[in-house]
Scaffold this motif. Structure first.
Motif, PDB file in Angstrom:
ATOM      1  N   PRO A  11     -15.671  -6.561  23.952  1.00 16.81           N
ATOM      2  CA  PRO A  11     -16.108  -5.082  25.024  1.00 16.81           C
ATOM      3  C   PRO A  11     -17.406  -3.770  23.669  1.00 16.81           C
ATOM      4  O   PRO A  11     -16.056  -4.185  22.623  1.00 16.81           O
ATOM      5  N   PRO A  12     -18.490  -4.248  23.978  1.00 15.07           N
ATOM      6  CA  PRO A  12     -19.286  -3.057  22.638  1.00 15.07           C
ATOM      7  C   PRO A  12     -18.412  -1.714  22.722  1.00 15.07           C
ATOM      8  O   PRO A  12     -18.554  -1.517  23.545  1.00 15.07           O
ATOM      9  N   LEU A  13     -18.280  -1.484  21.043  1.00 16.56           N
ATOM     10  CA  LEU A  13     -17.481  -0.405  20.918  1.00 16.56           C
ATOM     11  C   LEU A  13     -18.394   0.848  21.576  1.00 16.56           C
ATOM     12  O   LEU A  13     -19.766   0.789  21.362  1.00 16.56           O
ATOM     13  N   TYR A  45     -12.568  -0.016  35.805  1.00 13.25           N
ATOM     14  CA  TYR A  45     -12.927   1.092  36.759  1.00 13.25           C
ATOM     15  C   TYR A  45     -12.830   2.239  35.058  1.00 13.25           C
ATOM     16  O   TYR A  45     -13.329   2.955  34.946  1.00 13.25           O
ATOM     17  N   PHE A  46     -11.645   1.601  34.293  1.00 13.66           N
ATOM     18  CA  PHE A  46     -11.495   2.771  33.780  1.00 13.66           C
ATOM     19  C   PHE A  46     -11.783   2.084  32.432  1.00 13.66           C
ATOM     20  O   PHE A  46     -10.679   1.861  31.742  1.00 13.66           O
ATOM     21  N   CYS A  47     -12.793   2.572  31.900  1.00 10.95           N
ATOM     22  CA  CYS A  47     -13.710   1.983  30.546  1.00 10.95           C
ATOM     23  C   CYS A  47     -12.867   1.935  29.461  1.00 10.95           C
ATOM     24  O   CYS A  47     -13.112   0.491  28.245  1.00 10.95           O
ATOM     25  N   THR A  48     -12.692   2.612  29.497  1.00 13.49           N
ATOM     26  CA  THR A  48     -11.635   3.354  27.819  1.00 13.49           C
ATOM     27  C   THR A  48     -10.366   2.873  27.623  1.00 13.49           C
ATOM     28  O   THR A  48      -9.841   2.382  26.924  1.00 13.49           O
ATOM     29  N   GLN A  49     -10.237   1.478  28.387  1.00 14.62           N
ATOM     30  CA  GLN A  49      -8.867   0.438  28.598  1.00 14.62           C
ATOM     31  C   GLN A  49      -9.810  -0.717  27.674  1.00 14.62           C
ATOM     32  O   GLN A  49      -9.468  -1.427  26.700  1.00 14.62           O
ATOM     33  N   CYS A  50     -10.868  -0.767  27.262  1.00 13.73           N
ATOM     34  CA  CYS A  50     -11.881  -1.809  26.724  1.00 13.73           C
ATOM     35  C   CYS A  50     -13.027  -0.945  25.643  1.00 13.73           C
ATOM     36  O   CYS A  50     -12.476  -1.694  24.796  1.00 13.73           O
ATOM     37  N   HIS A  51     -13.469  -0.276  25.991  1.00  9.72           N
ATOM     38  CA  HIS A  51     -14.120   0.437  25.049  1.00  9.72           C
ATOM     39  C   HIS A  51     -14.108   1.740  24.360  1.00  9.72           C
ATOM     40  O   HIS A  51     -13.237   2.478  25.299  1.00  9.72           O
ATOM     41  N   THR A  84     -27.450   2.281  27.877  1.00  8.84           N
ATOM     42  CA  THR A  84     -26.963   0.747  28.374  1.00  8.84           C
ATOM     43  C   THR A  84     -26.588   0.727  29.931  1.00  8.84           C
ATOM     44  O   THR A  84     -25.415   0.860  30.033  1.00  8.84           O
ATOM     45  N   LYS A  85     -26.561  -0.330  30.871  1.00 10.71           N
ATOM     46  CA  LYS A  85     -26.397  -0.082  32.339  1.00 10.71           C
ATOM     47  C   LYS A  85     -25.563  -0.995  32.728  1.00 10.71           C
ATOM     48  O   LYS A  85     -25.243  -2.732  31.179  1.00 10.71           O
ATOM     49  N   ILE A  86     -23.780  -0.595  32.885  1.00 12.75           N
ATOM     50  CA  ILE A  86     -23.255  -1.941  32.539  1.00 12.75           C
ATOM     51  C   ILE A  86     -23.549  -3.325  33.041  1.00 12.75           C
ATOM     52  O   ILE A  86     -24.532  -3.410  34.123  1.00 12.75           O
ATOM     53  N   SER A  87     -22.531  -4.236  32.275  1.00 10.23           N
ATOM     54  CA  SER A  87     -23.196  -5.497  33.055  1.00 10.23           C
ATOM     55  C   SER A  87     -22.244  -6.468  34.271  1.00 10.23           C
ATOM     56  O   SER A  87     -22.331  -5.419  34.671  1.00 10.23           O
ATOM     57  N   GLN A  88     -23.115  -7.462  35.014  1.00  9.53           N
ATOM     58  CA  GLN A  88     -22.938  -7.802  35.770  1.00  9.53           C
ATOM     59  C   GLN A  88     -21.936  -7.679  35.857  1.00  9.53           C
ATOM     60  O   GLN A  88     -21.118  -8.455  37.096  1.00  9.53           O
ATOM     61  N   THR A  89     -21.221  -8.208  34.963  1.00 11.66           N
ATOM     62  CA  THR A  89     -19.878  -8.856  35.003  1.00 11.66           C
ATOM     63  C   THR A  89     -18.553  -8.041  35.788  1.00 11.66           C
ATOM     64  O   THR A  89     -17.347  -7.737  35.881  1.00 11.66           O
ATOM     65  N   HIS A  90     -18.863  -6.504  35.731  1.00 10.64           N
ATOM     66  CA  HIS A  90     -18.476  -5.636  35.686  1.00 10.64           C
ATOM     67  C   HIS A  90     -18.525  -5.299  37.160  1.00 10.64           C
ATOM     68  O   HIS A  90     -17.418  -4.130  37.467  1.00 10.64           O
ATOM     69  N   PHE A  91     -18.800  -5.935  38.071  1.00 12.97           N
ATOM     70  CA  PHE A  91     -18.673  -6.102  39.320  1.00 12.97           C
ATOM     71  C   PHE A  91     -18.167  -6.412  40.285  1.00 12.97           C
ATOM     72  O   PHE A  91     -17.862  -7.034  41.485  1.00 12.97           O
ATOM     73  N   ALA A 137     -23.001  -3.293  16.175  1.00 12.45           N
ATOM     74  CA  ALA A 137     -23.185  -4.801  16.401  1.00 12.45           C
ATOM     75  C   ALA A 137     -21.989  -5.174  16.632  1.00 12.45           C
ATOM     76  O   ALA A 137     -20.518  -4.840  16.615  1.00 12.45           O
ATOM     77  N   ARG A 138     -21.681  -5.876  17.094  1.00 12.95           N
ATOM     78  CA  ARG A 138     -20.502  -6.596  17.904  1.00 12.95           C
ATOM     79  C   ARG A 138     -20.288  -7.959  17.090  1.00 12.95           C
ATOM     80  O   ARG A 138     -21.093  -8.280  15.825  1.00 12.95           O
ATOM     81  N   ASP A 139     -18.852  -8.192  16.780  1.00 12.19           N
ATOM     82  CA  ASP A 139     -18.301  -8.957  15.999  1.00 12.19           C
ATOM     83  C   ASP A 139     -17.729 -10.312  16.757  1.00 12.19           C
ATOM     84  O   ASP A 139     -17.897 -11.735  15.766  1.00 12.19           O
ATOM     85  N   PHE A 191     -13.604  10.296  39.813  1.00  5.25           N
ATOM     86  CA  PHE A 191     -14.636  10.746  39.178  1.00  5.25           C
ATOM     87  C   PHE A 191     -14.580   9.740  38.199  1.00  5.25           C
ATOM     88  O   PHE A 191     -13.599   9.614  37.471  1.00  5.25           O
ATOM     89  N   ASN A 192     -16.046   9.310  37.659  1.00  2.63           N
ATOM     90  CA  ASN A 192     -15.536   8.571  36.495  1.00  2.63           C
ATOM     91  C   ASN A 192     -17.446   9.005  35.759  1.00  2.63           C
ATOM     92  O   ASN A 192     -18.631   9.115  36.278  1.00  2.63           O
ATOM     93  N   LYS A 193     -16.886  10.050  34.978  1.00  2.00           N
ATOM     94  CA  LYS A 193     -18.398  10.470  33.525  1.00  2.00           C
ATOM     95  C   LYS A 193     -18.861   9.592  33.553  1.00  2.00           C
ATOM     96  O   LYS A 193     -20.627   9.711  33.145  1.00  2.00           O
ATOM     97  N   CYS A 194     -18.132   8.749  32.003  1.00  2.06           N
ATOM     98  CA  CYS A 194     -19.414   6.943  32.095  1.00  2.06           C
ATOM     99  C   CYS A 194     -20.303   6.851  32.888  1.00  2.06           C
ATOM    100  O   CYS A 194     -21.613   6.586  32.626  1.00  2.06           O
ATOM    101  N   MET A 195     -19.698   6.840  34.265  1.00  8.16           N
ATOM    102  CA  MET A 195     -20.735   6.512  34.890  1.00  8.16           C
ATOM    103  C   MET A 195     -21.861   7.315  35.321  1.00  8.16           C
ATOM    104  O   MET A 195     -23.320   6.672  35.941  1.00  8.16           O
TER     105      MET A 195
END
Ligand code: HEC
Ligand code: HEC
Length: 147
Positions: free
Chosen positions: A63-65, A120-126, A97-104, A56-58, A79-83
């Motif tokens: 950025p969802p955990l 691009y670097f997902c783990t900066q936030c997630h 879950t697909k990455i949201s529109q905001t990520h484009f 659950a988000r707070d 290469f981006n494994k998350c993608m």
């Protein structure tokens, strides 16, 4: 010559000892005397939680955990494994879950055909989670609108 050097070193050491002990007396963090250095590595490095349901988000715009292990998931120039699971192309098959529109969107709010470089670097936030108690007690509650 040697004696003078020893004297200078001795004075420097003395001053730094006095200085650091004075500091130790006056600075206290919110964690009080329960300093990180007093804890064993077992406490410091808890294992990352295995796969589980989304967390659950707070707050809005959080950025969802990451609810799964990401060890060995490479993210680099080529290469981006998350993608491989979260892209719009792959998410259905991966049941992710697909990455949201905001990520484009780039900084100028142009909507791009692929994930924006600033996302691009997902783990900066997630970030994945460990089952750890808060370091200090707090009374944080999620905002009303998403509770
Ligand atoms: C092997 C496929 C796979 C890979 C690779 C993968 N994920 Fe996931 N991810 C999933 C699945 C499946 C879920 C859970 C979806 C569900 O249960 O609703 C998930 C959930 C998530 C969520 C939670 C979404 C939410 O709405 O709460 C985030 C954030 C996330 N992943 C980030 C990442 C990041 C960052 C990486 C790369 C470091 C990554 N994932 C790599 C499959 C993957
Ligand atoms: C600059 C921070 C940032 C980066 C980098 C980032 N995200 Fe996100 N992500 C967010 C935020 C904030 C949200 C929640 C609001 C939103 O959807 O924009 C989110 C939402 C998500 C969601 C949930 C979408 C939904 O519909 O609920 C997934 C999945 C996700 N991101 C995956 C990724 C993946 C995979 C990457 C890397 C390719 C990535 N993110 C990079 C900040 C980021």
């Amino acid at each position: 010559m040697k004696k003078t050097l020893m004297l200078v070193l001795g004075i420097a050491l003395g001053i730094s000892t006095i200085y650091s002990s004075a500091q130790a007396d006056t600075i206290e963090s919110l964690r009080g005397s329960n300093l990180l250095g007093n804890q064993s590595n077992e406490v410091l490095f808890k294992p990352v939680q295995r796969d589980r349901a989304p967390i659950a988000r707070d707050y809005v715009q959080q950025p969802p955990l990451v609810p799964h292990d990401i060890e060995g998931y490479t993210i680099n120039l080529n290469f981006n494994k998350c993608m491989s699971c979260h892209s719009w192309k792959n998410y259905i098959q991966a049941k992710a879950t697909k990455i949201s529109q905001t990520h484009f969107s780039d900084r100028q709010e142009n909507v791009l055909a692929n994930v924006s470089t600033r996302r691009y670097f997902c783990t900066q936030c997630h970030v994945p989670q460990a089952d750890a108690k808060p370091l200090i007690e707090n009374e944080f509650k999620p905002v009303e609108s998403i509770r």
